[in-house]
Write a protein that holds these residues in place. Structure first.
Motif, PDB file in Angstrom:
ATOM      1  N   CYS A   1      24.110 -19.102   7.786  1.00 31.91           N
ATOM      2  CA  CYS A   1      24.444 -19.386   9.184  1.00 31.91           C
ATOM      3  C   CYS A   1      25.608 -18.524   9.640  1.00 31.91           C
ATOM      4  CB  CYS A   1      24.736 -20.868   9.397  1.00 31.91           C
ATOM      5  SG  CYS A   1      26.131 -21.463   8.514  1.00 31.91           S
TER       6      CYS A   1
ATOM      7  N   GLY B   1      33.125 -23.462  15.297  1.00 29.66           N
ATOM      8  CA  GLY B   1      31.933 -24.058  14.701  1.00 29.66           C
ATOM      9  C   GLY B   1      30.665 -23.840  15.524  1.00 29.66           C
ATOM     10  N   ALA B   2      30.794 -23.293  16.730  1.00 26.58           N
ATOM     11  CA  ALA B   2      29.605 -23.072  17.566  1.00 26.58           C
ATOM     12  C   ALA B   2      28.722 -21.990  16.931  1.00 26.58           C
ATOM     13  CB  ALA B   2      30.040 -22.634  18.960  1.00 26.58           C
ATOM     14  N   PRO B   3      27.411 -22.240  16.847  1.00 33.45           N
ATOM     15  CA  PRO B   3      26.536 -21.244  16.213  1.00 33.45           C
ATOM     16  C   PRO B   3      26.502 -19.929  16.991  1.00 33.45           C
ATOM     17  CG  PRO B   3      25.322 -23.257  16.785  1.00 33.45           C
ATOM     18  CD  PRO B   3      26.705 -23.418  17.327  1.00 33.45           C
ATOM     19  N   VAL B   4      26.367 -18.841  16.255  1.00 33.70           N
ATOM     20  CA  VAL B   4      26.264 -17.507  16.866  1.00 33.70           C
ATOM     21  C   VAL B   4      24.891 -16.957  16.453  1.00 33.70           C
ATOM     22  CG1 VAL B   4      27.246 -15.174  16.913  1.00 33.70           C
ATOM     23  CG2 VAL B   4      28.774 -17.140  16.713  1.00 33.70           C
TER      24      VAL B   4
ATOM     25  N   VAL C   1      33.755 -13.987  13.519  1.00 31.07           N
ATOM     26  CA  VAL C   1      32.491 -14.708  13.277  1.00 31.07           C
ATOM     27  C   VAL C   1      32.445 -15.047  11.793  1.00 31.07           C
ATOM     28  CG1 VAL C   1      29.967 -14.568  13.317  1.00 31.07           C
ATOM     29  CG2 VAL C   1      31.294 -13.493  15.146  1.00 31.07           C
ATOM     30  N   ARG C   2      32.134 -16.297  11.515  1.00 30.30           N
ATOM     31  CA  ARG C   2      32.079 -16.726  10.112  1.00 30.30           C
ATOM     32  C   ARG C   2      30.623 -16.794   9.651  1.00 30.30           C
ATOM     33  NH1 ARG C   2      34.495 -22.243   9.634  1.00 30.30           N
ATOM     34  NH2 ARG C   2      32.392 -23.023   9.949  1.00 30.30           N
TER      35      ARG C   2
ATOM     36  N   CYS D   1      28.743 -18.602  12.645  1.00 32.29           N
ATOM     37  CA  CYS D   1      29.354 -19.405  13.708  1.00 32.29           C
ATOM     38  C   CYS D   1      30.717 -18.861  14.117  1.00 32.29           C
ATOM     39  CB  CYS D   1      29.456 -20.867  13.294  1.00 32.29           C
ATOM     40  SG  CYS D   1      30.425 -21.134  11.850  1.00 32.29           S
ATOM     41  N   ALA D   2      31.138 -19.304  15.287  1.00 36.66           N
ATOM     42  CA  ALA D   2      32.451 -18.939  15.809  1.00 36.66           C
ATOM     43  C   ALA D   2      33.480 -19.831  15.117  1.00 36.66           C
ATOM     44  CB  ALA D   2      32.466 -19.161  17.317  1.00 36.66           C
TER      45      ALA D   2
END
Ligand code: GLC
Length: 446
Positions: A392, A398-401, A425-426, A394-395
């Motif tokens: 995954c 925690g919001a998905p990218v 971005v993680r 995400c920012a």
């Protein structure tokens, strides 16, 4: 058991391996089997990432930089007088440690004695008792500093200059041999004091292992015998992280100054040391412009994505005070770094090679942090060389990218992320990368 020495690399090969703008000081230091710390002992230092460097001494009274005595040819008797004025008001090393903490630093390096010879502690080994205990202050600042570091959870580092301008023998060691040897004796006594009087330091940061300002830190090792000096250090401070500038190869490499950092990931331990202000001087100078926040963040990102540490220097004024402008910038930088700490501390540079000015990566466990410095350019690229599947993206909140992964690499859609100096971005991946560490010795020869 005999210790296996690493492969020798010349300067030309180093340049080609690094493919980097960094310029390491002190190549070709004396090699001493067994004296270097292993990766296990360096772990805390690597994870700490950020340190605060302090240049403060008699020169802070003059405000024209720590080289004032030499540059202006100030006679010794005149310069020595400054000790009778050296009495900082309302001075507190706790304040330094608090500021270091607000900067996001995990270690501090204090100039314990610069090239002017003035020691900031009670130093029986000081030639002509040129130390803070015999100044107007009558205080042991290294002792106070050490106590404050420990109180605020900072690792303790001392900068020490083996050479000392007060000795004519420094400038002419062949002809004035006895005098030069007196300077060497002072160096051995004072380093011994620094590693024995206040508990073992965590970092010993030498600077000035040359003679007569000629050659490099390593070319005068015939005189200083840095192998003997650092063997003595290891007896008292076996785990101390030591830089290479005494002429012994040391535990990490140093890149000094404000030049930009570019190029590939560097696979040896290294530290960038530079000023938070203009860099015109390391010691206090009135109205020295502070770098802007954006510049500081970019510098940090460029260093950590290439697996380095960063040591930010500040020069307090004669009272040991740090200017409001510097404090304000430190607070801003510290707030940013704390907010993004997960992508910085306890990470290693990589696993993806950075692209200058566009992005770099850090990682910890199976998390990869993509630090994006140019969103528009990054939007056109794919991450290559991850060698793992992305589970995954995400920012930081925690919001998905959105992303896609194909054989050509990972394409991340950053278009909807807010603009910032470093857009992070993680990625969570299915395999833990392993940091690349090279066992090489840079001989410094071309
Ligand atoms: C430079 C300066 C010196 C300073 C050092 C810090 O060599 O000349 O004064 O202490 O940088 O790395």
């Amino acid at each position: 058991m005999p210790v296996k020495l690493p492969r020798v690399m010349t300067g030309a090969e180093l340049q080609s391996m690094l493919k980097s703008s960094v310029n390491f000081k002190s190549l070709g230091g004396v090699r001493v089997p067994g004296l270097k710390l292993g990766e296990d002992k360096l772990k805390w230092w690597r994870e700490a990432k950020v340190g605060m460097f302090i240049h403060w001494g008699l020169y802070s009274i003059l405000g024209r930089g720590e080289w004032a005595r030499f540059n202006e040819r100030i006679p010794y008797a005149e310069y020595e007088q400054l000790a009778s004025e050296f009495c900082p008001k309302d001075f507190s090393t706790d304040e330094w440690a608090q500021i270091a903490s607000s900067l996001g630093a995990n270690y501090m390096v204090m100039v314990a004695r610069h090239h002017d010879g003035f020691a900031l502690w009670d130093s029986p080994g000081s030639y002509l008792a040129f130390d803070s205990m015999h100044s107007a202050a009558r205080r042991d600042f290294v002792k106070e500093f050490t106590a404050s570091c420990r109180k605020y959870g900072m690792k303790v580092g001392y900068y020490y200059s083996p050479m000392d301008w007060r000795f004519p023998g420094y400038f002419d060691p062949e002809r004035l041999k006895d005098n030069a040897l007196l300077m060497k004796k002072q160096c051995y006594s004072q380093v011994n004091e620094l590693v024995t009087r206040y508990g073992a330091p965590d970092i010993l940061w030498y600077d000035g292992g040359w003679l007569a300002h000629k050659g490099s830190d390593t070319s005068s090792s015939w005189f200083w015998e840095p192998d003997r000096l650092n063997r003595m250090v290891r007896e008292h401070a076996p785990d101390c992280v030591i830089n290479p500038r005494s002429g012994w190869e040391g535990d990490f490499y140093c890149d000094e100054g404000s030049a930009e950092v570019s190029g590939k990931i560097i696979t040896v331990p290294w530290e960038k040391n530079l000023c938070l202000c203009s860099g015109a001087s390391w010691g206090w100078m009135e109205d020295d412009p502070v770098q802007d926040l954006d510049w500081l963040i970019r510098m940090l990102v460029n260093v950590i994505c290439r697996d380095g540490n960063i040591l930010w220097n500040i020069g307090p004024d004669r009272n040991g005070k740090i200017s409001p402008e510097i404090r304000a910038r430190i607070a801003e930088f510290g707030a940013w770094i704390k907010q993004n700490g997960e992508a910085i501390y306890k990470t290693r540079g990589g696993p993806v090679e950075p692209v200058d000015g566009v992005f770099g990566t850090t990682f910890s466990g199976n998390r990869v942090y993509v630090h994006i410095l140019d969103k528009a350019a990054f939007g056109q690229m794919r991450l290559q060389g991850l060698n793992a599947n992305v589970l995954c993206a995400c920012a930081p909140d925690g919001a998905p990218v959105p992303f896609t992964q194909t054989e050509e690499g990972v394409k991340i859609d950053v278009s909807r992320l807010a603009d910032s100096t470093d857009t992070i971005v993680r990625l969570t991946i299915d395999k833990e990368p392993i940091p690349t560490v090279s066992e090489v010795y840079f001989s410094g020869k071309q």
